[in-house]
Design an enzyme around this catalytic site. Structure first.
Site, PDB file in Angstrom:
ATOM      1  N   TYR A 108       0.818  -1.210   0.000  1.00 39.94           N
ATOM      2  CA  TYR A 108       0.000   0.000   0.000  1.00 39.94           C
ATOM      3  C   TYR A 108       0.854   1.264   0.000  1.00 39.94           C
ATOM      4  CZ  TYR A 108      -3.242  -3.628   1.439  1.00 39.94           C
ATOM      5  OH  TYR A 108      -3.966  -4.787   1.509  1.00 39.94           O
TER       6      TYR A 108
ATOM      7  N   TYR B 236     -13.301  -7.347   5.640  1.00 40.13           N
ATOM      8  CA  TYR B 236     -12.025  -7.423   4.912  1.00 40.13           C
ATOM      9  C   TYR B 236     -11.542  -8.866   4.967  1.00 40.13           C
ATOM     10  CZ  TYR B 236      -7.187  -7.005   3.550  1.00 40.13           C
ATOM     11  OH  TYR B 236      -5.988  -7.186   2.905  1.00 40.13           O
TER      12      TYR B 236
ATOM     13  N   ASP C 185     -13.962 -16.319   8.857  1.00 42.60           N
ATOM     14  CA  ASP C 185     -12.582 -15.906   8.595  1.00 42.60           C
ATOM     15  C   ASP C 185     -11.935 -15.537   9.928  1.00 42.60           C
ATOM     16  OD1 ASP C 185     -10.249 -14.586   8.009  1.00 42.60           O
ATOM     17  OD2 ASP C 185     -11.100 -13.256   6.494  1.00 42.60           O
TER      18      ASP C 185
ATOM     19  N   LYS D 114      -2.062 -15.980   9.868  1.00 43.76           N
ATOM     20  CA  LYS D 114      -1.358 -15.001  10.704  1.00 43.76           C
ATOM     21  C   LYS D 114      -0.626 -15.647  11.871  1.00 43.76           C
ATOM     22  CE  LYS D 114      -3.834 -10.741   9.500  1.00 43.76           C
ATOM     23  NZ  LYS D 114      -2.725 -10.104   8.776  1.00 43.76           N
TER      24      LYS D 114
END
Length: 435
Positions: A20, A148, A249, A278
């Protein structure tokens, strides 16, 4: 002794594309030489207390000897071997652990490369399951706004289509069914009107919807929305009633971050498919998993294709699996619930930010602390380059996004470290170092 080589920041700026980040107006990057415990060491000499756990993954901090030794032992045997037609002990032991700690109905494990890929796999599982049942109309997904789920294409298609970083791709992505984001907050009262509104979407769309995908309890990068467990329980009920699969998720919420081992436990529900990543390896290696039920696995396997049509080259990477086994053991062998409670108590120090005009809201859950800015902050997003420079001066590493300045520290962070992190956020806002 850490060998220090000068990091070529000019080359980095001119040739390396960071996440980003603009290549024409890149924000500064900070050269790291090594990291230990919860401290990041910069080449320039600063020692920074980590408040991000490397994007929420390094729950045991850095350079943990147990994880390091597990990887050393594995790399001396093999760092990688293809998973097609081959298996190995690190993968088998990891999948045993995953099956043991996730909801009982989830018995089949697909190992993937990253969180985004695990979401891709989950979506393909859902679509392929219905095709295997001879149902061709279920080609869409349903999901709340503010969600997200990752940066790859299928994952982007179920991120918030308006207020996310992926909105410019809207014309290229599959169009799915978006429902209002959960409003009733964690710790408050659940508004039954949300359940009634949600059911209307199921009534209108269930025949074309393969699965409902949601981040349980915490909508993370979409706005750090901590919502009521009854909303998630309602989603589970409606998915069952209207014959829609439920994908949870847990990539950011799994492994204790919300105070439960997995966030679905807050609502006492079991999804049809779960994504984890993660913290799976304690932040040491890239690895994820998509776990599903016998019903889904058998349904796909008995369909026309006979197999799940996905197979990453580095699936079941032995080195990553060995790290994940060690990380899970490290977590479960300690009183991690008490540790999360202690962190949450310390994160309450963020509440003093509420007295500042620029702050709209302060909220904490488990080992997550969030300060949200409001219009008094200038109605613009935080200037990441400016505020990070300030944070580095204060000896902390915190990376905000949008209007959110948040903490997800490693679980090994002591009280002094968390106080320093909280004070840095308060002082950054009070001193207007954010814009």
């Amino acid at each position: 002794m850490i060998k220090k080589n000068t990091i070529d920041l000019d080359f980095d700026r001119d040739h390396i594309w960071h996440p980003y980040t603009s290549m024409t107006k890149p924000i500064p990057v900070y050269p790291v030489t090594h990291a230990n415990h919860n401290i990041i060491h910069l080449e320039t000499g600063e020692q920074l207390i980590d408040g991000m756990a490397s994007w929420w993954s390094a729950i045991h901090g850095y350079n943990h000897p147990v994880i390091n030794n597990a990887m050393i032992e594995q790399i001396n045997n093999m760092s990688h071997i293809m998973f097609g037609g081959i298996t190995h002990n690190s993968a088998v032991e990891l999948c045993k652990k995953i099956v043991n700690i996730t909801p009982p109905s989830l018995t089949k494990v697909f190992l993937a490369d990253s969180g985004s890929v695990s979401v891709e796999v989950a979506i393909k599982m859902a679509l392929q399951y219905w095709l295997s049942q001879g149902i061709t109309t279920k080609q869409k997904l349903m999901t709340p706004y503010k969600g997200y789920h990752g940066d790859t294409f299928a994952a982007m298609s179920v991120c918030d289509p308006v207020n996310s970083m992926h909105s410019l791709y809207s014309g290229f992505l599959p169009e799915h069914v978006f429902v209002p984001a959960p409003v009733s907050q964690f710790g408050g009262e659940f508004n039954q009107a949300e359940a009634q509104e949600l059911e209307e979407y199921f009534k209108a769309n269930h025949s074309q919807v393969a699965a409902f995908i949601i981040e349980p309890i915490v909508q993370n990068a979409g706005g750090m929305n901590f919502y009521h467990p009854d909303y998630l329980a309602c989603v589970r009920k409606l998915c069952t009633q209207y014959n829609v699969l439920l994908i949870c998720d847990e990539i950011a919420t799994g492994f204790g971050r919300t105070g439960k081992l997995f966030a679905v436990e807050h609502a006492n529900i079991e999804p049809d498919i779960m994504c984890i990543g993660k913290a799976l390896t304690g932040g040491s290696m890239t690895l994820s998993a998509t776990i599903t039920s016998n019903k889904i696995a058998i349904g796909i396997s008995e369909g026309e294709a006979g197999v799940l049509m996905h197979g990453p080259t580095f699936m079941g990477n032995p080195l990553a699996c060995a790290a994940a086994c060690a990380s899970i053991d490290l977590l479960l062998e300690q009183n991690w619930q008490q540790r999360i409670k202690q962190i949450n108590t310390q994160l309450q120090q963020l509440n003093k930010c509420s007295e500042l005009d620029a702050v709209a809201n302060v909220r904490t859950l488990g080992a997550i602390g969030v300060v949200e800015l409001n219009e008094a902050a200038g109605n613009v997003d935080v200037d990441v380059a400016k505020i990070q420079a300030y944070f580095v001066e204060q000896g902390v590493w915190i990376r905000p996004f949008g209007k959110l300045i948040y903490l997800m520290p490693p679980y090994i962070s002591d009280d002094t470290s968390i106080k320093t992190l909280c004070d840095a956020i308060y002082n950054a806002i009070k001193g207007k170092h954010y814009a």
